[in-house]
Write an enzyme that holds these catalytic residues in place. Structure first.
Site, PDB file in Angstrom:
ATOM      1  N   ARG A 165      32.292 -10.088  24.193  1.00  0.00           N
ATOM      2  CA  ARG A 165      33.679 -10.964  22.678  1.00  0.00           C
ATOM      3  C   ARG A 165      34.243 -10.112  22.103  1.00  0.00           C
ATOM      4  NH1 ARG A 165      32.006 -13.683  25.987  1.00  0.00           N
ATOM      5  NH2 ARG A 165      29.850 -14.577  26.018  1.00  0.00           N
ATOM      6  N   CYS A 212      30.769 -19.918  17.603  1.00  0.00           N
ATOM      7  CA  CYS A 212      29.375 -19.177  16.543  1.00  0.00           C
ATOM      8  C   CYS A 212      30.154 -17.741  15.875  1.00  0.00           C
ATOM      9  CB  CYS A 212      28.112 -18.311  17.734  1.00  0.00           C
ATOM     10  SG  CYS A 212      27.759 -19.820  18.864  1.00  0.00           S
TER      11      CYS A 212
HETATM   12  C1  LIG Z   1      33.550 -25.779  18.882  1.00  0.00           C
HETATM   13  C2  LIG Z   1      33.717 -24.231  19.437  1.00  0.00           C
HETATM   14  C3  LIG Z   1      33.068 -23.818  20.349  1.00  0.00           C
HETATM   15  C4  LIG Z   1      33.464 -22.269  21.110  1.00  0.00           C
HETATM   16  N1  LIG Z   1      32.258 -21.711  21.692  1.00  0.00           N
HETATM   17  C5  LIG Z   1      32.219 -20.137  22.280  1.00  0.00           C
HETATM   18  C6  LIG Z   1      31.751 -20.000  23.583  1.00  0.00           C
HETATM   19  O1  LIG Z   1      31.547 -20.566  23.998  1.00  0.00           O
HETATM   20  N2  LIG Z   1      32.160 -18.640  23.858  1.00  0.00           N
HETATM   21  C7  LIG Z   1      33.295 -17.930  22.928  1.00  0.00           C
HETATM   22  O2  LIG Z   1      33.294 -16.673  23.610  1.00  0.00           O
HETATM   23  N3  LIG Z   1      33.775 -18.507  22.790  1.00  0.00           N
HETATM   24  C8  LIG Z   1      33.683 -19.648  21.572  1.00  0.00           C
HETATM   25  N4  LIG Z   1      34.286 -19.912  21.152  1.00  0.00           N
HETATM   26  C9  LIG Z   1      35.216 -19.072  19.892  1.00  0.00           C
HETATM   27  C10 LIG Z   1      36.729 -18.823  20.318  1.00  0.00           C
HETATM   28  O3  LIG Z   1      36.895 -20.059  21.388  1.00  0.00           O
HETATM   29  C11 LIG Z   1      36.971 -17.797  21.671  1.00  0.00           C
HETATM   30  O4  LIG Z   1      37.255 -17.053  20.951  1.00  0.00           O
HETATM   31  C12 LIG Z   1      38.413 -18.077  21.810  1.00  0.00           C
HETATM   32  O5  LIG Z   1      37.859 -16.990  22.778  1.00  0.00           O
HETATM   33  C13 LIG Z   1      39.710 -17.716  20.831  1.00  0.00           C
HETATM   34  O6  LIG Z   1      40.685 -18.205  21.347  1.00  0.00           O
HETATM   35  P1  LIG Z   1      41.947 -18.328  20.265  1.00  0.00           P
HETATM   36  O7  LIG Z   1      42.748 -18.767  21.051  1.00  0.00           O
HETATM   37  O8  LIG Z   1      41.276 -19.566  19.179  1.00  0.00           O
HETATM   38  O9  LIG Z   1      42.407 -16.910  19.706  1.00  0.00           O
HETATM   39  P2  LIG Z   1      42.799 -17.196  18.642  1.00  0.00           P
HETATM   40  O10 LIG Z   1      41.216 -17.671  17.754  1.00  0.00           O
HETATM   41  O11 LIG Z   1      43.725 -17.532  17.507  1.00  0.00           O
HETATM   42  O12 LIG Z   1      42.491 -15.564  18.091  1.00  0.00           O
HETATM   43  C14 LIG Z   1      40.919 -14.701  18.544  1.00  0.00           C
HETATM   44  C15 LIG Z   1      41.771 -12.632  18.751  1.00  0.00           C
HETATM   45  O13 LIG Z   1      42.630 -13.492  19.949  1.00  0.00           O
HETATM   46  C16 LIG Z   1      43.944 -12.551  19.462  1.00  0.00           C
HETATM   47  N5  LIG Z   1      44.555 -13.635  20.334  1.00  0.00           N
HETATM   48  C17 LIG Z   1      45.247 -14.232  19.791  1.00  0.00           C
HETATM   49  N6  LIG Z   1      46.629 -13.976  20.901  1.00  0.00           N
HETATM   50  C18 LIG Z   1      46.295 -13.328  21.690  1.00  0.00           C
HETATM   51  C19 LIG Z   1      47.891 -12.745  22.243  1.00  0.00           C
HETATM   52  N7  LIG Z   1      48.886 -14.021  22.965  1.00  0.00           N
HETATM   53  N8  LIG Z   1      47.775 -11.374  22.422  1.00  0.00           N
HETATM   54  C20 LIG Z   1      46.483 -10.801  22.008  1.00  0.00           C
HETATM   55  N9  LIG Z   1      46.302 -11.275  20.728  1.00  0.00           N
HETATM   56  C21 LIG Z   1      45.666 -12.454  20.985  1.00  0.00           C
HETATM   57  C22 LIG Z   1      43.300 -13.099  17.645  1.00  0.00           C
HETATM   58  O14 LIG Z   1      44.938 -12.123  17.353  1.00  0.00           O
HETATM   59  C23 LIG Z   1      42.497 -12.469  17.205  1.00  0.00           C
HETATM   60  O15 LIG Z   1      42.378 -11.560  16.986  1.00  0.00           O
HETATM   61  C24 LIG Z   1      34.262 -21.656  20.068  1.00  0.00           C
HETATM   62  C25 LIG Z   1      35.015 -22.169  19.408  1.00  0.00           C
HETATM   63  C26 LIG Z   1      35.062 -23.176  18.678  1.00  0.00           C
HETATM   64  C27 LIG Z   1      35.637 -23.964  17.600  1.00  0.00           C
END
Ligand SMILES: Cc1cc2nc3c(=O)[nH]c(=O)nc-3n(C[C@H](O)[C@H](O)[C@H](O)COP(=O)(O)OP(=O)(O)OC[C@H]3O[C@@H](n4cnc5c(N)ncnc54)[C@H](O)[C@@H]3O)c2cc1C
Length: 284
Positions: free
Chosen positions: A165, A212
Site C-alpha cells: 500500500r 480500510c
Molecule cells: C469500498 C472500498 C474498498 C477498497 N478496497 C481496497 C482494497 O481491497 N485494496 C486496496 O489496496 N485499496 C482498497 N481501497 C482503497 C483505494 O481504492 C485504493 O487505495 C486505491 O488505490 C486508491 O486509488 P484512487 O484512484 O482512488 O486514488 P486517490 O484516493 O485519488 O489517491 C490516492 C493517492 O494516489 C495518488 N495519486 C492518484 N492518482 C495519481 C496520479 N495520476 N499520479 C500520481 N499520484 C496519484 C494521490 O495523490 C494520493 O496520494 C478501497 C476503497 C474503498 C472506498
C-alpha cells in the site's frame, strides 16, 4: 476564482470544488481543481505545487480543504473503452480500475483478478500499490509515463518503490500512463480466480467509506484488532466504525474530517498497539 468553471488557455478546466464531492468518504473542504485531458494541460496544471487526485477512494481531506491545486486527469487519460484483447497494453492513468477488471475477465486476460472491487483509477491504484491478499497492482505493472518537472519520464515499475500500500514516486510526479502485462487465459478461468476475491469482499460495508482505514500490521489484521477491542459501532459525530468490518470507518451522512480524525485517534488509543493509517491525508 468562483465555483463557476473557467477554461485555462492550456485547455485545463479549472473550478473551485469541495473535495467532499470528489472523494468516496465524502468529506473535505474546497480546492482549486484542474481537470486535464491532454499533456499540454497536464504540464500547465503541474507547473505549480499540486496534489494528484484519482478516484478519491483513499483520501481523507481536511474540512478546510487544501492550498495546493488539485490535478485530476480527465477523459483524455481514460482508455477504459479502448481496452480489448491486448495482453500487453498501455492505458491512461484515469482509466477506472473496476471497468478494466471486468473487461479483462471478459477478454480472458489474467492478472487483475486480485483487484476486483477496488474503486480506484489506474494512477491511484499504482500510487497506492492497491491490492488484496490475492495480489496487487505491482504484479502486472511494467512501466509508467510520469510527468516530473514538466518532462515525461518513462520509468520501469521497479523504480517506483512499490510495496504494501505504498510507492515512492518521484516528488511532484503525475502518473499519466502505465503499461500492464496480462496473461492470456480464458474468461472461465479468470472468473474462477476472481471468485475467492469476490467472496472476501462480501463482508465489506457498502456504506460511504474510503476502504480500510489502517494498514494491517505484519502477520495480523487491523480489522481483527479493532474488533477484538470492541470498537465496532464506536462513533464520533457521523463517523462510525462499521459494524460489518471494523477496519472501515463509514460516513453516516454528515461526518466531517474532524469527526473522522477524532475517531482515528480514539481507535489508535483504545487498541493498545500502533496502527498506521492507510489513507492519504490532505490538508490536515
Ligand atoms: C469500498 C472500498 C474498498 C477498497 N478496497 C481496497 C482494497 O481491497 N485494496 C486496496 O489496496 N485499496 C482498497 N481501497 C482503497 C483505494 O481504492 C485504493 O487505495 C486505491 O488505490 C486508491 O486509488 P484512487 O484512484 O482512488 O486514488 P486517490 O484516493 O485519488 O489517491 C490516492 C493517492 O494516489 C495518488 N495519486 C492518484 N492518482 C495519481 C496520479 N495520476 N499520479 C500520481 N499520484 C496519484 C494521490 O495523490 C494520493 O496520494 C478501497 C476503497 C474503498 C472506498
Amino acid at each position: 476564482m468562483t465555483r463557476e468553471q473557467t477554461v485555462h488557455p492550456s485547455g485545463a478546466i479549472v473550478r473551485i470544488r469541495p473535495l467532499a464531492e470528489l472523494t468516496t468518504l465524502r468529506v473535505g473542504g474546497p480546492a482549486e481543481v484542474w481537470e486535464v485531458d491532454d499533456l499540454a494541460a497536464a504540464r500547465e496544471a503541474a507547473s505549480e505545487p499540486f496534489l494528484a487526485l484519482g478516484a478519491g477512494s483513499n483520501l481523507l481531506v481536511s474540512d478546510a480543504g487544501v492550498n495546493e491545486r488539485v490535478v485530476k486527469l480527465g477523459r483524455g487519460f481514460d482508455d477504459g473503452r479502448a481496452f480489448g484483447a491486448e495482453a500487453d497494453v498501455w492505458l491512461g492513468a484515469a482509466t477506472p480500475l473496476p471497468g478494466l477488471v471486468r473487461r479483462a475477465r471478459e477478454a480472458g486476460l489474467s492478472g487483475l483478478e486480485p483487484l476486483l472491487g477496488i474503486p480506484a483509477a489506474l494512477g491511484g491504484a499504482i500510487a497506492m500499490n492497491a491490492g488484496t491478499r490475492h495480489g496487487e497492482m505491482s504484479d502486472t505493472l511494467q512501466e509508467v509515463d510520469i510527468l516530473v518537472n514538466g518532462n515525461v519520464e518513462r520509468l520501469p515499475a521497479d523504480a517506483l518503490g512499490l510495496a504494501y500500500r505504498r510507492s515512492s514516486l518521484p516528488k511532484g510526479g503525475l502518473l499519466l500512463r502505465a503499461r500492464l502485462a496480462l496473461t492470456p487465459s480464458t474468461p472461465e478461468r479468470v472468473a474462477a480466480a476472481m471468485a475467492p476475491v469476490d467472496a472476501a469482499r462480501q463482508g465489506q460495508p457498502k456504506a460511504t467509506s474510503a476502504g480500510c482505514a489502517f494498514k494491517n500490521p505484519e502477520g495480523d489484521s487491523a480489522g481483527r484488532i479493532i474488533d477484538a477491542a470492541g470498537l465496532k459501532g464506536l462513533r464520533v459525530g457521523d463517523a462510525m466504525v462499521s459494524h460489518e468490518h471494523a477496519n472501515f470507518i463509514v460516513n453516516l451522512g454528515a461526518a466531517t474530517a474532524a469527526d473522522v480524525e477524532a475517531l482515528l485517534k480514539e481507535i489508535q488509543e483504545r487498541v493498545g498497539q500502533p496502527l498506521e493509517v492507510e489513507w492519504q491525508r490532505w490538508g490536515v
